[in-house]
Design an enzyme around this catalytic site. Sequence first.
Site, mmCIF file in Angstrom:
data_model
loop_
_atom_site.group_PDB
_atom_site.id
_atom_site.type_symbol
_atom_site.label_atom_id
_atom_site.label_comp_id
_atom_site.label_asym_id
_atom_site.label_seq_id
_atom_site.Cartn_x
_atom_site.Cartn_y
_atom_site.Cartn_z
ATOM 1 N N TRP A 1 -2.993 3.291 -5.797
ATOM 2 C CA TRP A 1 -4.283 3.893 -6.212
ATOM 3 C C TRP A 1 -4.187 4.652 -7.538
ATOM 4 O O TRP A 1 -4.928 5.615 -7.769
ATOM 5 C CB TRP A 1 -4.825 4.827 -5.117
ATOM 6 C CG TRP A 1 -4.564 4.375 -3.723
ATOM 7 C CD1 TRP A 1 -4.980 3.191 -3.175
ATOM 8 C CD2 TRP A 1 -3.824 5.053 -2.692
ATOM 9 N NE1 TRP A 1 -4.545 3.104 -1.884
ATOM 10 C CE2 TRP A 1 -3.844 4.233 -1.556
ATOM 11 C CE3 TRP A 1 -3.166 6.280 -2.628
ATOM 12 C CZ2 TRP A 1 -3.213 4.601 -0.370
ATOM 13 C CZ3 TRP A 1 -2.543 6.639 -1.434
ATOM 14 C CH2 TRP A 1 -2.564 5.813 -0.332
ATOM 15 N N ASP B 1 0.827 -1.209 0.000
ATOM 16 C CA ASP B 1 0.000 0.000 0.000
ATOM 17 C C ASP B 1 0.869 1.270 0.000
ATOM 18 O O ASP B 1 2.107 1.185 -0.076
ATOM 19 C CB ASP B 1 -0.921 -0.055 1.239
ATOM 20 C CG ASP B 1 -2.303 0.496 0.975
ATOM 21 O OD1 ASP B 1 -2.451 1.310 0.057
ATOM 22 O OD2 ASP B 1 -3.232 0.120 1.713
ATOM 23 N N ASP C 1 -10.210 3.329 -3.712
ATOM 24 C CA ASP C 1 -10.902 2.142 -3.190
ATOM 25 C C ASP C 1 -12.320 1.994 -3.739
ATOM 26 O O ASP C 1 -13.072 2.962 -3.829
ATOM 27 C CB ASP C 1 -10.993 2.208 -1.666
ATOM 28 C CG ASP C 1 -9.634 2.002 -1.025
ATOM 29 O OD1 ASP C 1 -8.621 2.031 -1.740
ATOM 30 O OD2 ASP C 1 -9.603 1.813 0.211
HETATM 31 C C1 GAL Z 1 -6.136 1.238 1.183
HETATM 32 C C2 GAL Z 1 -6.221 0.187 0.076
HETATM 33 C C3 GAL Z 1 -7.309 -0.781 0.480
HETATM 34 C C4 GAL Z 1 -6.950 -1.431 1.809
HETATM 35 C C5 GAL Z 1 -6.711 -0.348 2.874
HETATM 36 C C6 GAL Z 1 -6.172 -0.935 4.167
HETATM 37 O O1 GAL Z 1 -5.150 2.148 0.875
HETATM 38 O O2 GAL Z 1 -6.507 0.804 -1.132
HETATM 39 O O3 GAL Z 1 -7.472 -1.769 -0.532
HETATM 40 O O4 GAL Z 1 -5.788 -2.213 1.640
HETATM 41 O O5 GAL Z 1 -5.806 0.624 2.416
HETATM 42 O O6 GAL Z 1 -5.975 0.036 5.148
#
Ligand code: GAL
Length: 376
Positions: A162, A127, A184
């Site tokens: 992202w 991430d 997301d």
């Molecule tokens: C976001 C990611 C999600 C999930 C989340 C966990 O940045 O896009 O899919 O992994 O963090 O905190």
Amino acid sequence: MLVKKPPMGWNTWNTFGHDINEELIRSSADVFVEAGLRDAGYEYVVIDDCWSKKVRDPQTDRLVPEPEKFPSGMKALSDYIHAKGLKFGMYSCAGQRTCADYPGSFDHEFLDAKTFAEWGVDFLKYDFCYKPTSVDGPTLYRRMGMALRASGRDILFSACNWGSDNVWQWIRSTGAHMYRSTGDINDNPESYRSIARSQLDKLGASAPECFNDVDMLTVGMYGKGLVANGGCSDADYRSQFALWCMFSAPLMLGCDIRKMNEETLKLVTNRELIAIDQDEEARPPMWGHHPWSDKLLVLVKHLANGKYALGFFNMDEKDAEIPAILADYGLPASAGYDVRLHDVFGKEEDKTWREYVRVNVPAHDCRVYTMELVQR
Ligand code: GAL
């Protein structure tokens, strides 16, 4: 080659968020086998954020699983998953902390990759939260790309920034095998539709060994779980799943697979749709709109067996007739061929069309066919 086809599996985040533990992971791995998901091609059981203690081990500097959630430790869990013929995925972050505020891998990339390898991890989602401003995004993914290769184990590298920094232009060079291209997903029609639309002109960069990841599926959530902001109908889930397949996107389930209803299970194990997703050439679809509505989308995708996949998507609020003029996709009337359509949902009889195809598609729904050229 490690990742010739779009990865398929399940991830904890969409439904469970921080509410995860080893019992959930074990029982979900059981369902892969019992419900026929494994036989349909689903392979990766992935723990997302919130699995570790809030601080690293003070002596070794390593990440430590939260003992209340994972009392048997990660190696035991990975052994359990491997014994079922499945693969084990975990999560970390390129920044100082993960998005849910657990320790990230920044400046610990090689140590963490080694730790994951020792636990038998096969897949790492990586991430992008809490990134130090002094380092750019591509550099951070380069570091983990090398760290995983040096770890002594084949680990699929699933990048998750992202879509920032024009990710599709450079991510393949870091060794990543899939890359999140959008923010997301939420479990509502607007979310999957806007994600799909945003990637239509970028799918050319998605190819074997590095696939565009349009996020975990919300299919089967029906408005329950962490990212459930409204929920979707079965028609929407058909459209979402079929779009992901037309994109050759990774198919990571995000619902509670232990509670899937018959409709969801039938959809996510539809062999003909999965074959379109997993087609070895992984070509991006050609796309076109209804002449007077950009909410009515047509996708045509070359398949390795010489056939095509043809999808009609109604992203509008009312039922519609959607035409596809075959000349737009490479088959002019002068070519001397008709096309024969086979419905992948098994509802319609096979049918032959000349010069165009025109189908009625209810609001939110889709129609998907395999298409074969037949000489006149
Ligand atoms: C976001 C990611 C999600 C999930 C989340 C966990 O940045 O896009 O899919 O992994 O963090 O905190």
